[in-house]
Scaffold this active site. Structure first.
Site, mmCIF file in Angstrom:
data_model
loop_
_atom_site.group_PDB
_atom_site.id
_atom_site.type_symbol
_atom_site.label_atom_id
_atom_site.label_comp_id
_atom_site.label_asym_id
_atom_site.label_seq_id
_atom_site.Cartn_x
_atom_site.Cartn_y
_atom_site.Cartn_z
ATOM 1 N N TYR A 1 -13.675 6.151 -13.757
ATOM 2 C CA TYR A 1 -13.492 5.460 -12.902
ATOM 3 C C TYR A 1 -14.274 4.069 -13.262
ATOM 4 C CZ TYR A 1 -13.948 2.621 -8.599
ATOM 5 O OH TYR A 1 -13.858 1.662 -7.682
ATOM 6 N N SER B 1 -13.715 6.421 -6.507
ATOM 7 C CA SER B 1 -14.341 7.864 -6.578
ATOM 8 C C SER B 1 -14.890 8.065 -7.879
ATOM 9 C CB SER B 1 -13.805 8.854 -5.748
ATOM 10 O OG SER B 1 -14.736 10.011 -6.181
ATOM 11 N N ARG C 1 -25.091 14.447 -8.726
ATOM 12 C CA ARG C 1 -23.792 14.472 -9.182
ATOM 13 C C ARG C 1 -23.495 13.959 -10.423
ATOM 14 N NH1 ARG C 1 -20.205 11.207 -4.838
ATOM 15 N NH2 ARG C 1 -20.489 9.375 -6.248
ATOM 16 N N ASP D 1 0.846 -1.192 -0.263
ATOM 17 C CA ASP D 1 -0.037 0.071 0.025
ATOM 18 C C ASP D 1 0.889 1.292 0.067
ATOM 19 O OD1 ASP D 1 -1.989 1.855 0.858
ATOM 20 O OD2 ASP D 1 -3.159 0.386 1.391
ATOM 21 N N VAL E 1 -19.340 -0.886 -1.310
ATOM 22 C CA VAL E 1 -18.920 -1.794 0.213
ATOM 23 C C VAL E 1 -18.808 -0.675 1.374
ATOM 24 C CG1 VAL E 1 -17.293 -3.161 1.287
ATOM 25 C CG2 VAL E 1 -17.681 -3.228 -1.251
ATOM 26 N N SER F 1 -19.054 -2.540 -9.458
ATOM 27 C CA SER F 1 -20.594 -2.440 -10.202
ATOM 28 C C SER F 1 -20.799 -1.247 -11.075
ATOM 29 C CB SER F 1 -21.360 -2.448 -8.940
ATOM 30 O OG SER F 1 -21.328 -1.165 -8.201
ATOM 31 N N ARG G 1 -28.867 1.954 -3.926
ATOM 32 C CA ARG G 1 -27.560 1.223 -3.896
ATOM 33 C C ARG G 1 -27.674 -0.196 -3.455
ATOM 34 N NH1 ARG G 1 -26.681 4.502 -7.291
ATOM 35 N NH2 ARG G 1 -25.035 5.878 -7.401
HETATM 36 C C1 UD1 Z 1 -19.519 3.851 -7.117
HETATM 37 C C2 UD1 Z 1 -19.554 2.363 -7.512
HETATM 38 C C3 UD1 Z 1 -19.194 1.543 -6.369
HETATM 39 C C4 UD1 Z 1 -17.587 1.830 -6.326
HETATM 40 C C5 UD1 Z 1 -17.221 3.326 -5.808
HETATM 41 C C6 UD1 Z 1 -15.850 3.587 -5.662
HETATM 42 C C7 UD1 Z 1 -21.709 2.382 -8.588
HETATM 43 C C8 UD1 Z 1 -23.240 2.056 -8.559
HETATM 44 N N1 UD1 Z 1 -21.099 2.083 -7.555
HETATM 45 O O1 UD1 Z 1 -20.075 4.088 -5.999
HETATM 46 O O2 UD1 Z 1 -19.158 0.159 -6.720
HETATM 47 O O3 UD1 Z 1 -16.960 0.943 -5.249
HETATM 48 O O4 UD1 Z 1 -17.970 4.024 -6.775
HETATM 49 O O5 UD1 Z 1 -15.781 5.044 -5.273
HETATM 50 O O6 UD1 Z 1 -21.284 3.205 -9.553
HETATM 51 N N2 UD1 Z 1 -23.820 10.790 -2.288
HETATM 52 C C9 UD1 Z 1 -24.362 11.794 -1.588
HETATM 53 N N3 UD1 Z 1 -23.855 12.584 -0.715
HETATM 54 C C10 UD1 Z 1 -22.369 12.308 -0.523
HETATM 55 C C11 UD1 Z 1 -21.807 11.443 -1.170
HETATM 56 C C12 UD1 Z 1 -22.593 10.479 -2.116
HETATM 57 O O7 UD1 Z 1 -25.741 12.059 -1.815
HETATM 58 O O8 UD1 Z 1 -21.818 13.079 0.351
HETATM 59 C C13 UD1 Z 1 -24.456 10.099 -3.031
HETATM 60 C C14 UD1 Z 1 -24.060 9.752 -4.688
HETATM 61 O O9 UD1 Z 1 -24.241 10.930 -5.507
HETATM 62 C C15 UD1 Z 1 -24.434 8.532 -5.085
HETATM 63 C C16 UD1 Z 1 -24.533 7.836 -3.722
HETATM 64 O O10 UD1 Z 1 -24.475 8.859 -2.706
HETATM 65 O O11 UD1 Z 1 -25.681 8.456 -5.633
HETATM 66 C C17 UD1 Z 1 -23.233 7.077 -3.543
HETATM 67 O O12 UD1 Z 1 -22.119 7.673 -3.828
HETATM 68 P P1 UD1 Z 1 -20.732 7.000 -3.308
HETATM 69 O O13 UD1 Z 1 -20.902 6.513 -1.903
HETATM 70 O O14 UD1 Z 1 -19.903 8.009 -3.656
HETATM 71 O O15 UD1 Z 1 -20.718 5.636 -4.449
HETATM 72 P P2 UD1 Z 1 -20.836 5.342 -5.740
HETATM 73 O O16 UD1 Z 1 -20.368 6.840 -6.779
HETATM 74 O O17 UD1 Z 1 -22.298 5.107 -6.007
#
Ligand code: UD1
Length: 310
Positions: free
Chosen positions: A141, A78, A268, A32, A171, A118, A209
C-alpha cells in the site's frame, strides 16, 4: 465550476464534496465504484454519483469532461489488506491512478489533487516527518501510494498537468466505515464503545499516529486546488500531533463515558511505529490551518457514530 472526486462516495470523498459545495463549487461529481464507498454518504448533499471504476479509462474520461478540478481519492486502502491481497490494490492504486492522471490531462482539467499517504515514510528515526526525508515504504500500500505521487509529479513535469499530492495522515471522522477488519482503527474503537465490546489493539498500543479530522483534510484539499507555485509537489496533510493508541482509547472512553478493557494482540505486519506530520510546508504554501483539536474531532465523530449506529 465542476469538480470530480474519485472515491467521492467514501468518507473522506463525501466530506470533501460537502466542503466544495459550501465553497460555491456548482457541480460536484463523485466517481465511485461503491466498493468501499456508500450511496448513503451522498444523501441530501447535491453531490452527483457516477458509478464507475478508475481502471476503466473511457468511463473516467467521460466523467472528467468539462471538469475544472479532479480530486483523486479512489483507492483500495489498508496496509494489511495490501499485504494479504497485493494484486487488486496494485491494480487500482497504481494502474487506476495512472488512468486518472492521463484522463485528466486529456480532458484539460486545470489541476488534480492526489490523496497520497503518510505511509510512504515508513519508520524513520526522526519525528515529525518532513517532506524532504527519504521515503521508506514498508507495505505494498505504501509503495503504491508513493508511486501515485511520483506519477502526479511526472504528469506535471512531462505533460503539463497541474498536480498536487497531499500525504494524508490517518484521517478519521463521521462516515468512516467500521464494517471490515481493515477499517481505520478509530472507526473500530467507536463501534466497540457503542456496542460495548472490547476492541483489539495490535502490539503494545504504544504506536502513535497523527490522527487528522476529516473536515481539516477537506479544507486543506480545497486550498491545494488553488495554491500558487505548487504543481508537482508533495505536502503533508496532518495535524502535527501524535497520540498513542493507548492514549486514544483512554480519551475515547472518557468521551463515551464508558470503561471497557481492550484486548491486546500481536503487532500487525507492515505497521509503522510512529507517525507525525511536520506541517510547516503545508502552512507556508497551502495556508494549512487545522481548526479542530484531536479531542474535538473525536467528540464530533463519536456523536455521529452514536446517532447512526445506536
Ligand atoms: C495507514 C497510513 C494512513 C493511510 C491508511 C490507509 C501510516 C502511518 N498511515 O494507516 O496514512 O490512510 O494506512 O488504510 O502508515 N490497529 C489496532 N486495532 C485494530 C486496527 C488497527 O490496534 O483493530 C492499529 C494498527 O496496527 C496501527 C494503528 O492501529 O498501528 C492504525 O491502524 P489503521 O487505522 O489501520 O491505519 P494505518 O495502518 O496506521
Amino acid at each position: 465550476m465542476k469538480a470530480v472526486i474519485t472515491g467521492g462516495a467514501g468518507f473522506i470523498g463525501s466530506a470533501l464534496g460537502r466542503h466544495l459545495l459550501e465553497q460555491g463549487v456548482e457541480q460536484v461529481v463523485a466517481f465511485d465504484n461503491l466498493n468501499s464507498g456508500h450511496k448513503k454518504n451522498l444523501d441530501g448533499t447535491g453531490i452527483a454519483l457516477v458509478e464507475g471504476d478508475i481502471r476503466d479509462y473511457d468511463a473516467v474520461l467521460r466523467a472528467f469532461a468539462g471538469a475544472d478540478f479532479v480530486f483523486h481519492l479512489a483507492a483500495i486502502p489498508s496496509v494489511p489488506r495490501s499485504i494479504k491481497e497485493p494484486l487488486p490494490s496494485h491494480d487500482v492504486n497504481i494502474n487506476g491512478s495512472f488512468n486518472v492522471f492521463r484522463a485528466a490531462q486529456h480532458a484539460g482539467v486545470k489541476r488534480v489533487v492526489y490523496a497520497a499517504s503518510s505511509s510512504a515514510y515508513g519508520d524513520t528515526e526522526v519525528l515529525p516527518k518532513v517532506e524532504t526525508m527519504q521515503t521508506n515504504p514498508k507495505s505494498p500500500y505504501a509503495a503504491q501510494k508513493l508511486m501515485g505521487e511520483q506519477y502526479a509529479s511526472v504528469f506535471s513535469s512531462c505533460f503539463g498537468l497541474e498536480t498536487v499530492s497531499l500525504r494524508f495522515f490517518n484521517v478519521f471522522g463521521p462516515r468512516q466505515d467500521p464494517g471490515s477488519a481493515y477499517s481505520g482503527v478509530l472507526s473500530l474503537f467507536m463501534k466497540a464503545l457503542i456496542e460495548g465490546t472490547s476492541p483489539t489493539i495490535f502490539g503494545d498500543g504504544e504506536q502513535s499516529r497523527d490522527f487528522t479530522f476529516v473536515e481539516d483534510v477537506a479544507a486543506l484539499v480545497w486550498k491545494a486546488a488553488h495554491a500558487k507555485d505548487v504543481s508537482g509537489r508533495v505536502f503533508n496533510a496532518g495535524n502535527g500531533n501524535r497520540y498513542t493508541l493507548n492514549e486514544t482509547w483512554k480519551l475515547l472512553q472518557g468521551i463515551a463515558g464508558r470503561e471497557l478493557t481492550a484486548n491486546y494482540g500481536p503487532p500487525r505486519a507492515g505497521d509503522v511505529k510512529h507517525s507525525q506530520a511536520d506541517t510547516a510546508l503545508a502552512v507556508q504554501y497551502l495556508g494549512h490551518a487545522p481548526q479542530f483539536t484531536f479531542e474535538e474531532g473525536l467528540r464530533r465523530t463519536f456523536q455521529w457514530y452514536k446517532a447512526s449506529l445506536a
